[in-house]
Structure formats: C-alpha cells, structure tokens
Enzyme design. Structure first.
Site, PDB file in Angstrom:
ATOM      1  N   ASP A   1       2.574 -15.350 -55.816  1.00  0.00           N
ATOM      2  CA  ASP A   1       3.975 -15.014 -56.105  1.00  0.00           C
ATOM      3  C   ASP A   1       4.243 -15.334 -57.562  1.00  0.00           C
ATOM      4  OD1 ASP A   1       4.138 -14.568 -53.430  1.00  0.00           O
ATOM      5  OD2 ASP A   1       5.741 -16.016 -53.037  1.00  0.00           O
TER       6      ASP A   1
ATOM      7  N   ASP B   1       1.943  -9.090 -56.299  1.00  0.00           N
ATOM      8  CA  ASP B   1       3.158  -9.401 -55.518  1.00  0.00           C
ATOM      9  C   ASP B   1       4.153  -8.220 -55.516  1.00  0.00           C
ATOM     10  OD1 ASP B   1       5.557 -10.541 -54.539  1.00  0.00           O
ATOM     11  OD2 ASP B   1       5.770 -11.963 -56.196  1.00  0.00           O
TER      12      ASP B   1
ATOM     13  N   HIS C   1      10.759 -13.652 -58.006  1.00  0.00           N
ATOM     14  CA  HIS C   1       9.722 -12.604 -58.014  1.00  0.00           C
ATOM     15  C   HIS C   1       9.938 -11.597 -59.138  1.00  0.00           C
ATOM     16  CE1 HIS C   1       8.037 -13.824 -54.091  1.00  0.00           C
ATOM     17  NE2 HIS C   1       9.281 -14.187 -53.827  1.00  0.00           N
TER      18      HIS C   1
END
Lengths: 554, 554
Positions: free
Chosen positions: B161, B193, B368
């Site tokens: 991540d 990710d 993210h």
C-alpha cells in the site's frame, strides 16, 4: 387574534431518514401532511417496509379531515395504504402524485374506497379551519408542491422536498413569486427540507445531466443500459429524448420503471414518439447500437432487473462485452456494498460502467436544495418561526444553525423531532409534550392480498404466525450447500413433519436454481429463499410467519 | 536465462476488499507477501474476522520459506495468527510492522514460537532462490515498504500500500530513487496498489491535515475529542504535537488506541513530552479546555470507546454540551449507518462534530495513491508486465485500463484475481490455472484462548458446538422487551433446562443494563447480547456455539 392553540405534531421524518408525516391541528380539526414509508435497516431481517405509528391519528380519528401530499416519492406516500386501511380520510395531491397513489392503492385493493382529490398549484382548498394553497416547487420528481397552510394564527409554509431548479426539464418553474408574496405578507412558520444542509452552494439543475448522457449516447457503440430511480421522470425524459436523437429504440425493463414511464407518458410528462418504444423481448431483433434499455435497480436491490442482469439471470436484459451501463443515481447510504457488487459483476462481463465518480458533467444530481437555496427561500419567506424538517438529527441541527445566522430573515428557531408537540398561540410557540410515535414494521407478503397483511398488529406477538429460520451453510468457495438446510421454527405450528421436509426441499431447490454468483451474494440468495419459502408456507398453511434466512459461510 | 517457472499466486485481495496475501514460487520454494484479514459483511452474523483459505500453502507446506509483510495494517497482517498456527514459518517485516505483529501474536499465545526477522529499507535478504529488497514507501501508517523481489527470471516489484507523500510527518521519504534505478535496470513485473485508481490527481499529504486540526484546536473552548484509526500514527503524532502547542493534556481512550500509541512512542515515531499524557480517569481534574482525548471508534463499531461515549456509557469519556468531536477518518463503505448513528448521538449531546464533508483543509486524507501517483510509479519502473493488485474487481480493471494508456512505460498488462496462477518463464507470462482460495470465517471467542479457537475446522459442521439464536422482540418506541426472550438452538446440547433458563436471564439482564439509545441501536445491543451470552455459555459448558442474536422490532 383568535384564541386557540395550533399544534404541529411530526409523526415521522424528523430525526430519522424517511416516513415523513406531520399532523397540523387546530381544535377539533387535524390535517396530515404526507404519509411516507422508510426502508428497513438490514438488522431488521424479514421486514419489507416500515411505516410511522399513527396512534395519534387513530386516537383522534373523528378529527382527522384529510391527508395532503407534497409529492409522489415513497418516503412521502408509501405509508398511505397502511394509514388509509386504518383511517380512510380524503387524500389531496397533484395530478402526477395521485397517479402514483392510485397505482399503489389499486395494488392493495384500496382504490375503490379511497377519496382522492386533485390539487392544482396556486388553487386553494378549504379543509375545516385551514385553507391550503399548493405552491409549485422543483425536485427530482415532477409535479411537486409546497403548502401554504392558512391557519387562524397565520400562514405556515411547508416546503416538502425541493431544490430551486432554474431549468427543469418540464419547464414548470419553481414559484419563487408565491414565496416572495407570502414573505411580504408575513409568515408564522417555515418548515424546510433539511436533506442537503451539509452541502455548500447550489444543487445543479436536472438539465445538467443531459450533457453527460449525450456524451455517453454519442460514444456508445453497443447496447446502452441506463438505470435510474423509476420516479426520476426528468431522467427518463432525458434518456427518451436522447435515444430519439441518437437513433436508438427504447425498452423499459423492470416493473417499477414500466409503471412510472407509463404514468409519466399518460400525463404528458414524457413524449414517446411513435415506434420508439419496443418490448424487452424484441431487443434481440435490433443491432446493439440501436437499443437503449431503461432498467430499474440502482440500489443493488437483490431482486431488481439490473441485479439479475448483472449475473446473467434476466430473461431479456443480457449484458454483453462492450455494452455500456449507466447508473444515473446516488448511492443511498447503507447500500454501498450491494451496489458495488453489481458494478463488479458488470465489470466482469466487460461492460463499460458509468457511475457517479464526482466528475463533471455529472451523471446524477441531487433533488434537494443545498445551502444557498435554503438561504434564498428563508430570505424570501422571512418567517417568525423556522422549523427544520425532513432529516436526521444532525441535519436538523445543522439546518437550525444555518438559519440562526440569518438574523434579519428569521425570528425564532425551534428544533423538534418526531413525537414532539409544538404549540402556537397568540403568545408564541413552544414544545408542550410528546405523543406516541414509532416504527411499524410490515412484511408485505404476497402482493395480491396485502390489505389483510397490513393488519400486522397480531405480529406484535410472535405467537400469531410465528417465525421460521432456514439455516443454510454455504461453502464460499464451491458455492455448495455443505449440509442439508436446517429449519428452525418458534411459535409456528408446522402441523406434520411433511411440511418442514417440504420446506427443506424448497430451500434445496432454490439453491439448485441459483447460479454461483447469486449464491456468493447473500443478499440475493436470502431474498430468493425467503420469497420461495413464503410462497410455499402460505400455500400449504395459509399462515405468514416471519421468515428470516440465516446463512453460515463455511 | 535460467529455465524454470515463476508462479505468482494471489490467495486473497485481488477482486475483493481485504485479506491481502500472495504466494511467489520458483520450483520448490515459496515466499508469501502479506497475510491479511477482512472484516466480515453484515450478512455473516456471528463471525468476527475472515481470513484467506491457505490450502495452497498447507498443501505445499515444506516449500514455504517465509512470510514478508509490507506494513502493519490488519488487511496485511491480521491473518498471521491463523496462518502461523497452521504453518509456522519465519516472518519478515520492518521494525514498526513487527511491533504490531508481536502484539498480535502475544495476544494469541503464538509469540514464543514465532521467528520474527527485522527488515531495514534498502537492505536485502536472501530467501531460497529469491533476494528481496525492501524499499521505503509512504502511506497512512509508518515504516511501510514495497518489495523488489529478485527472481531467476528478473525483478518483480510489489508496491504494497502506498501514496507518494512528499511531506510525511516523520520526514522519512518515499524512496523514488530506488524505483528509478530498478526501472533503469529493467523490471519484469510491477504489482501496484489499485485502491484509489478511481481518484484523479494526487492524494494530499498527511501533513495537510495539520492545518485543519490546528484550526480546531484554536477554536475549541471545551474538551476536544479526536478519533482516528488507531494505526494512523501520523494523525496521532499531529494531535500530540498540537495538544502540546495549545496547552492541552492528552488522554488515550480505547484499547487499540493505547496499544498503538505505546508502540509508536517506544519506537520513536511519537515524542510525548513529560507530563503531557494523563490517564483517562484524570480528565475530570482538568479544565475542559485543557484536555484533548484521542479515542478509538471511527467506524461506529458498536463496542468501541467512541460509540459508548456517544450514548453516555463510557466510564471516563463523557461528552458534554459544547465539546468538540473530530472524526479524522474516512467512512469505510458499509459503515455509513452506524457512523451517522454515532454522529447523531453526539449532536443530541450538543457536541460540535467535525467530520469529512469534502471541505478544505481536509480533516482526513487517504493513504493510497491517486491516478497521477500511480502513473508516476509506472513511469519510473517501466515494467515488462503490469499487474494490478489490492482492489475489488472494478478497481483492478480500471487500473489495467489506466496502465494500458501508457504505451511507452508498460509492456503487457495482465488482470488476475485471487486463485489464479500466473506463470512466468523465458517466453513470457500467462495464466495457467487455478488453486483453491476462499474465505475462512473466524469467531474469535475469548481473547485468552484463541489458538485453540483458531482451529475452526470443526465449525465446518454445525454439529460441533452448534448454534444458539437468542430472539428478542424490542418495542422500538418504549425500548421495552415485549415478551420474554426466546432462545433457539440447533446442534447445541443444552444439557438441562436450567442452562437455557440461565441464558434467558443473561439476555434479560443485558437488556436491563443497556440504556434506551443502546437498545435502539441494534448493532450495539446485538453485540452486547452476543458477548454476554458467549461468556455465560462458555463458562457453563466450555462450549463455543455460534451465537447470533435476532432482533424483532415491534
């Protein structure tokens, strides 16, 4: 100034989402604004809809003169069958709203005995001591009104649901002038829709969706599926107009979508050119780039047409690689998981999926007023008392805070919730007590015989028809049922063992007739089992126990 | 080029949200990247956590060399106790990640037998035919790494991540240079990710939250409660720093918040000045404007400290009129209803509630990478093969589409899901089959004896400890239990009638000791009943049936 007490008594919708209903009382006369339902939380397994407890009305049944409806959304009219079956009073609404109401009452076998009265914006009706003037407002649905309620103590304005849409697709404008005139003459109280109080600025017009849909029509090379709320008449109209311009036939798929489109066409809200409409079964006769399908199921409802199409389980609506699916709707909080599940299924079929991702132009716009619109109406109306309605507690609170900053436009602000009694007299207004309110859960049963089913008070004791819990152990990986389904009952007299064995077989068959994706989607599989088992048990025993499937994933 | 086959086998997290786990195999050697859990859907009553089916690993148990962890979030490490109890192999992670792991393993009684190896970014470790180099990345948690896995066929980069945070609060920068160097030297495959692939632009830095929190500290006149994910070390650090600057003491409330803060302080990620920290019990000794409370429960978890404080049911954390509560977190889809329920309770107590409403400066930022960051890393790495990881199906698909537009930077794109076997050899890469994957549900039982409980295979047949369904009919309005709770069992040998009568009493008492608001909140009341009943049944019978409370609202 006349002496007497005016009471506002919200029976639902203030401090909770849905089932809007408010009583307005002067002495021995009560009128009711809206009669909505609420969709149950997922914790309430086995319940189809929730309606407000109307003890206050039934205890005063000889005083209730009428129910007045602001518009045709379920959270404003969905409780009508239940309320009318308890208390058959005249119903007032605009033409379009009454068309929805008729449909609903007919389905419940209540239409014949109902007294429906059509309202026209700007034309007042007198009911007991009240004179009510409907005022045209704009919203995501058509033919919506606010009410100016002339009472012996002054005028109360109830906005209903609204936004201030300067360019509605039907060109029927928000009647700002009426609000302005009432404001100039003096308004006792303004009750205003709190739904979007957390949003800054202005809600975009319904028409702003056209640009996005036009783009999609222009770019789509295969079948185009558009899903929206079946009551989004503006949206259906846009899709129909664009289909005509882009040379695609239109098919309506899904019962609610069909009904709604038919009503809208009958009343002239949608104009469908000759030959544009095809039956869903005819789709296969047309090239994919000549078809546009309007399909219901934006919220991932397990049994909706779109959910079934997404797992290849709809007779007519087949999603092929390269098709485009538009979700022209918002995600109602709590529905994220089923909606994204449907979207994932569509992606797996290699469809292009277009959903509200915050980009511009929007694929969906809200039907409720944002902060600047709320302020505009408050400025026009300049009420002595401001009362936020239609919202969860935080929204009512924030709405009260918004109004509190508008010193020149608002006298007093009163925060009330469902069950509070707000009293007005010549000295002012205050909360004076509480009445019984609450949620009544309805398991609607078969659609053909709902009146009887609506008498759910017996359900208040489990002993009536009891409870049936089918327990199914599904292997997540294989989708197989690992052990024979168990059926647990309480308060339900199963009679002989054959019935329970039969019920077990029903569950086994439901599982056999479901595909892998359906079995992996517990919302869907539970609903299928519940529907099939209900049909079986009702047929065999004429009983309607609560049926609550329990899935164990192993 | 060596002859041989390299297999990438995702066992979880590709095509579903959570439980990230991927096997990398060359001949007789397997390494595993991450060992996460998933929180169960609400349909899975009675289940605490869900972990991946690791049949592929247990069937190859003598080939599994190690588990490597990218970072310490539950969806990357939460399945470790379950996996290690099946397969005790060495675990590798950075210092901070291992601190979380130690805590978790200790709780499950597995720490003593575990072999934990610390990784340092930039320092390679050799495991069988693989050499793995951890690369520092930034994320919402600290001490996170990507892995460059040197295989006989070339380098595979697994991002874990990440976001590209140019100003992380700990000043430990994303190692862009390492990605650049690998890209220059040539990379076989990039696994990236997919979480935020739907977001345009750049994710703001963790530091951008400081401005908002600083404003809140400056304006708050009474107690200040800040809730964030307990693993949001950056956020906790900001709050601690600001509390010091604004002259407020800090109290940590909630087990996970306490643990996390302690680990972060031990490892030097948070610097808490002498005298700043107070015990929650001491709050009452300080003026409200001298206290800041860091409290867990951003997701409306029924038993969390914040949920309990919101209904006046927490020993130390009392919310008073005029207090401020900040939710510095996102709403995880599916949690909207419980979260807004908590917010409503806080509003009713007349607290100021600050939550993510899209305004700027933000009260929360994502951990993210958004689209531009994803593109940046792809440009730096220029992989022969691009494989989206960590996302639901639509996210993997959209991520593949994003990469497909980057012709100069990406050779081939391969979309795989959990269970697919992706094979690389000297000729290229292709899907070559499927392995067993799936979800294993764990009802974690008492915390003191979980190892035994982790052996849940017996649970695969209900006959083991059976199932207990307490059925409670609550009157929504009065909060009263209308009829005595019923307890239905299957496959659970209750022994004598006394036990079931006792169980009924436990339920009655739990209900009596709950306040109105708790009883109106089915998530809370179910969880309380479940916990109390589990304790009772376990004490009386040493059995652990599945307990699934059923609430009927009447």
């Amino acid at each position: 100034m006349p002496t007497g007490k005016l009471h506002l008594v919200p029976l639902g919708g203030l401090g909770e989402f849905g089932m809007n209903c408010m009583a307005v009382r002067w002495g021995d006369d009560i009128i009711v604004i809206d009669a909505g339902l609420m969709f149950p939380e997922s914790e309430l397994l086995g319940v189809d809809i929730v309606v407000p407890d109307i003890s206050y009305l039934t205890e005063n049944r000889n005083k209730v003169r009428a129910i007045l409806l602001t518009h045709g959304h379920e959270d404003h009219i969905g409780g009508l069958p239940w309320i009318l079956s308890e208390l058959n009073v005249p119903v007032f609404g605009t033409e379009f709203t009454l068309a929805y109401v008729e449909d609903k009452l007919e389905e419940h076998g209540l239409l014949e005995d109902a007294e429906l009265n059509e309202l026209t914006p700007g034309e007042s009706v007198k009911i007991g001591p009240f004179t009510i003037t409907p005022i045209r407002v704009t919203h995501s649905l058509v033919d919506c009104v606010a009410f100016a309620i002339h009472t012996p103590l002054g005028v109360i304005i109830h906005t209903g649901d609204f936004k201030v849409d300067a360019t509605p697709t039907d060109n029927k404008l928000f009647d700002l002038h009426a609000f302005a005139e009432y404001g100039k003459a003096g308004v006792l109280a303004l009750l205003q829709d709190s739904t979007n109080v957390e949003r800054k600025g202005y809600t975009p017009s319904e028409r702003s969706v056209r640009r996005k849909l036009d783009e999609v029509f222009a770019r789509t090379e295969q079948r185009l599926f558009i899903s929206c709320f079946s009551s989004s008449i503006h949206r259906i109209k846009l899709a129909v107009d664009l289909a005509w311009e882009h040379g695609r036939k239109i098919a309506f798929v899904g019962r609610s979508m069909n009904n709604s489109a038919e009503i809208a066409e009958d009343l002239g809200y949608i104009d469908i050119p000759e030959g544009l409409l095809i039956h869903p079964g005819e789709m296969k006769n047309f090239a994919p780039n000549k078809v546009c399908v309007l399909i219901s199921g934006t919220q991932g409802e397990p049994m909706s047409a779109l959910s079934r199409a997404a797992v290849d389980n709809h007779k007519h609506a087949k999603i092929e690689k390269g098709d485009t699916v538009v979700l022209s709707s918002r995600i109602i909080p709590g529905n994220e998981k089923p909606i994204y599940r449907v979207i994932d299924h569509l992606f797996r079929r290699e469809a292009h999926v277009i959903y509200d991702d915050g980009s511009y132009p929007p694929v969906h716009v809200s039907g409720h007023a944002s902060q600047e619109e709320l302020r505009l109406i408050i400025n026009l109306v300049k009420p002595q008392y401001f009362i936020p309605v239609h919202g969860e507690y935080r929204q009512l609170k924030l709405h009260a805070e918004l109004a509190a900053t508008m010193h020149g436009a608002v006298g007093n602000i009163i925060l009330i919730e469902s069950g509070d009694v707000l009293e007005f007299d010549e000295l002012g207004a205050r909360k004076v007590g509480k009445v019984t309110v609450g949620r009544v859960c309805i398991d609607s049963g078969s659609r053909t015989d709902v009146v009887e089913d609506l008498i759910i008070k017996d359900r208040r004791h489990l002993s009536a028809d009891g409870i049936v819990l089918p327990i199914i152990a599904i292997n997540k990986l294989s989708g197989r049922v690992e052990i024979s389904p168990e059926i647990v009952t309480r308060g339900f007299n199963a009679g002989d063992d054959g019935l329970m064995e039969g019920a077990r077989q029903v569950v086994v068959q439901t599982l056999e007739h479901s595909n892998e994706e359906e079995k992996a989607d517990y919302g869907v599989i539970k609903e299928k089992i519940r529907a099939d088992l209900k049909r079986y048990i009702s047929k065999e025993t004429q009983k309607r126990p609560l049926i609550m499937p329990v899935i164990l994933e192993i």
